[in-house]
Design an enzyme around this catalytic site. Structure first.
Site, PDB file in Angstrom:
ATOM      1  N   GLY A  57       0.824  -1.202   0.000  1.00  0.00           N
ATOM      2  CA  GLY A  57       0.000   0.000   0.000  1.00  0.00           C
ATOM      3  C   GLY A  57       0.852   1.242   0.000  1.00  0.00           C
ATOM      4  O   GLY A  57       2.083   1.197  -0.154  1.00  0.00           O
TER       5      GLY A  57
ATOM      6  N   LYS B 212       4.934  -5.063   8.886  1.00  0.00           N
ATOM      7  CA  LYS B 212       4.751  -3.950   7.963  1.00  0.00           C
ATOM      8  C   LYS B 212       6.057  -3.167   7.851  1.00  0.00           C
ATOM      9  O   LYS B 212       6.510  -2.547   8.802  1.00  0.00           O
ATOM     10  CB  LYS B 212       3.627  -3.032   8.455  1.00  0.00           C
ATOM     11  CG  LYS B 212       3.390  -1.833   7.545  1.00  0.00           C
ATOM     12  CD  LYS B 212       2.277  -0.972   8.100  1.00  0.00           C
ATOM     13  CE  LYS B 212       2.128   0.301   7.288  1.00  0.00           C
ATOM     14  NZ  LYS B 212       1.119   1.205   7.859  1.00  0.00           N
TER      15      LYS B 212
ATOM     16  N   ASP C  35      -7.809   6.949   8.212  1.00  0.00           N
ATOM     17  CA  ASP C  35      -7.655   6.249   6.925  1.00  0.00           C
ATOM     18  C   ASP C  35      -8.504   4.981   6.903  1.00  0.00           C
ATOM     19  O   ASP C  35      -8.029   3.901   6.556  1.00  0.00           O
ATOM     20  CB  ASP C  35      -6.184   5.914   6.690  1.00  0.00           C
ATOM     21  CG  ASP C  35      -5.903   5.500   5.237  1.00  0.00           C
ATOM     22  OD1 ASP C  35      -6.731   5.830   4.362  1.00  0.00           O
ATOM     23  OD2 ASP C  35      -4.871   4.849   4.998  1.00  0.00           O
TER      24      ASP C  35
END
Length: 534
Positions: A379, A398, A495
């Site tokens: 992303g 991540k 988000d």
């Protein structure tokens, strides 16, 4: 005179070293390989991390005889039937092995559950008296150590008695209450350990159902009274002395194997009974005295060692530079602040809920060095990898792309706060790694993909009936309400979108707090921009 810079001086040093090696080559050509080697020529000298020096070897042609043959199984040296080896020394004529713990266990009615004995019946080995102890753990326990000592049968014992666990010292001492230990005579061979119980542990069964007996290296055992309930060690390190049987000298001196000692500069030393012997280098010489020309002077070995240590020194300096770089990134990414906050929060929070600071090496191992086959998502904020930790937990790692250095303090605060959130509809933040230029975050692993995947995949979307969609929406709204109002420090996600909502058995789990902001507790209003990608 022109002063030489560092690189010029280094070049001269390298050339000088090369000249030194060339001029000594003719003198040492016949001995350099022997001095540097541990095994016979053409034989492997390592199994995993353990050096296997001659007279030991990993095949019949590479060892002195069957008593010195070691099997290499999955990078682990195995001696005899199933004895693991962790170290071999030709200087001290010692070997460190892993020897099984013997036990004698009972149930509450006094019935025998399990009993085993272990023996060491290799003729070339004797238990080191100066390096080991014979020990017993238990409150209704005694054990015998049988063997051959000075060609006669020998037995010794050790007894440990206690009635209550609270009577057992918990200061590491092993003096007969819950644990006993005794010295071992020099030269004990063919040893066998036999554990027993006087009353089948009936009086102490609630806290001590077993007797444990073992030989162990003196520096490798510290008693704890918790061992009475469950001593989990199945093997203990033991130092054994080894020697060559005098009767084994049947080969010719011209053979590739040298039954006695190396050709030059060696001394042959017999055991007191003259049944066995060892080889040593003469005074002023060093090396493997069992190899031909294995003993060399200190100067000869020094040149050879210097030659082989140059690349080693380079690797050491390179590793040190890498460590310094990791420490630099750790400080830049707020590692000291995070460590301070986690330390201060130990009393406030459950230590199991606090964020863990992972090392870069841990995450590299977990992701197979961030292999592409481990990628499970990408992303705007970075790439997500599937990782497997040493305890077999599966996690999502991540690896972020960017980091605003002006917001380090805010980032650290978010890591601390988010790691404390324990909500069924929030992906749990387990910790982070700060040893890289851009920090990485470690989350619990949710295997079924994102809500976006389920919506846009034809097969999956068919199963996403209206009732499930409505429940996912309600769960997401409930989480946002919790984050805004019920969390100890309010959090604004900023988000929220289908690709940031994971689906676990059609239960919503909100993830990716990379754009989130904490709201100070004394602030009742906050203006913020919507963040993220679409």
């Amino acid at each position: 005179m022109v002063a030489l810079n560092f690189h010029g001086a280094l070049l001269i040093l390298q050339v000088g070293l090369l000249v030194l090696l060339i001029t000594t080559h003719s003198i040492l050509s016949s001995s350099s390989s022997s001095a540097a080697a541990a095994a016979l020529q053409g034989c492997f000298d390592r199994c995993g991390d353990v050096e296997i020096p001659y007279p030991f070897g990993m095949s019949e042609n590479c060892s002195l005889n069957a008593n010195f043959t070691i099997k290499c199984s999955n990078s682990t040296p195995i001696y005899g039937e199933n004895i693991g080896v962790t170290n071999i020394s030709t200087d001290r004529h010692e070997m460190t092995i892993m020897w099984n713990v013997a036990h004698d266990c009972y149930n509450e009615s006094g019935g025998l559950v399990s009993w085993n004995v272990h023996w060491l019946d290799i003729p070339s080995l004797s238990i080191s008296s100066s390096k080991n102890k014979f020990g017993v753990i238990g409150c209704d326990s005694y054990a015998y150590l049988h063997g051959i000592h000075k060609e006669n049968n020998f037995s010794m014992g050790c007894m440990s008695i206690c009635e209550d666990k609270d009577d057992v010292p918990d200061d590491g001492s092993c003096s007969g209450i819950g644990c006993c230990q005794v010295d071992i005579p020099k030269g004990l061979k063919y040893a066998t350990i036999l554990p027993y119980s006087s009353k089948n542990h009936t009086g102490v069964i609630k806290f001590n159902p077993c007797s444990y007996a073992f030989v162990v290296k003196r520096t490798k055992f510290n008693f704890s009274r918790n061992f009475l309930g469950n001593f989990s060690e199945t093997e203990m390190p033991v130092v054994v002395d080894w020697a060559i049987d005098n009767e084994a000298e049947t080969r010719e001196a011209s053979s590739e194997k040298y039954i006695k000692c190396g050709r030059e500069n060696t001394i042959l030393e017999f055991t007191p009974d003259r049944q066995q012997y060892n080889c040593k280098c003469k005074e002023g010489y060093r090396g493997n005295a069992y190899l031909p020309a294995g003993c060399q002077t200190g100067a000869a070995i020094g040149v050879i060692v210097l030659f082989f240590r140059v690349p080693w020194l380079y690797l050491v300096l390179k590793k040190r530079k890498l460590i310094q770089l990791k420490e630099k990134f750790f400080r830049q990414n707020g590692g000291l602040l995070l460590r301070q906050k986690l330390s201060g929060d130990r009393d406030q929070y459950n230590s199991n809920e606090a964020a863990k600071i992972f090392t870069e090496e841990e995450l590299l191992n977990a992701t197979l060095k961030y292999d592409d086959t481990r990628i499970i998502g990408q992303g705007g904020f970075g790439t997500v990898y599937k990782g497997i930790l040493p305890d077999n937990r599966i996690v999502a790692i991540k690896k972020s792309k960017l980091m605003d250095r002006n917001e380090i303090k805010q980032f650290i605060n978010e890591v601390v706060v988010l790691s404390q959130i324990n909500h069924r509809n929030v992906v749990k933040l387990l910790g982070c790694c700060l040893e890289t230029q851009v920090p990485s975050l470690v989350y619990e692993f949710v295997p079924n993909g994102t809500l976006s995947d389920h919506i846009h995949d034809k097969e999956k979307s068919c199963k996403l009936v209206w009732e499930i969609r409505l429940r996912i929406a309600a769960e997401t709204a409930e989480v946002l309400s919790y984050l805004h109002s019920a969390a100890s420090t309010p959090i604004i996600h900023r988000d929220v979108k289908p690709s940031n909502i994971l689906v676990d058995n059609y239960t919503a789990k909100v993830s990716d707090f990379g754009a989130s902001r904490l709201v100070p507790q004394d602030q009742i209003e906050l203006a913020t921009m919507v963040q993220g990608t679409h």
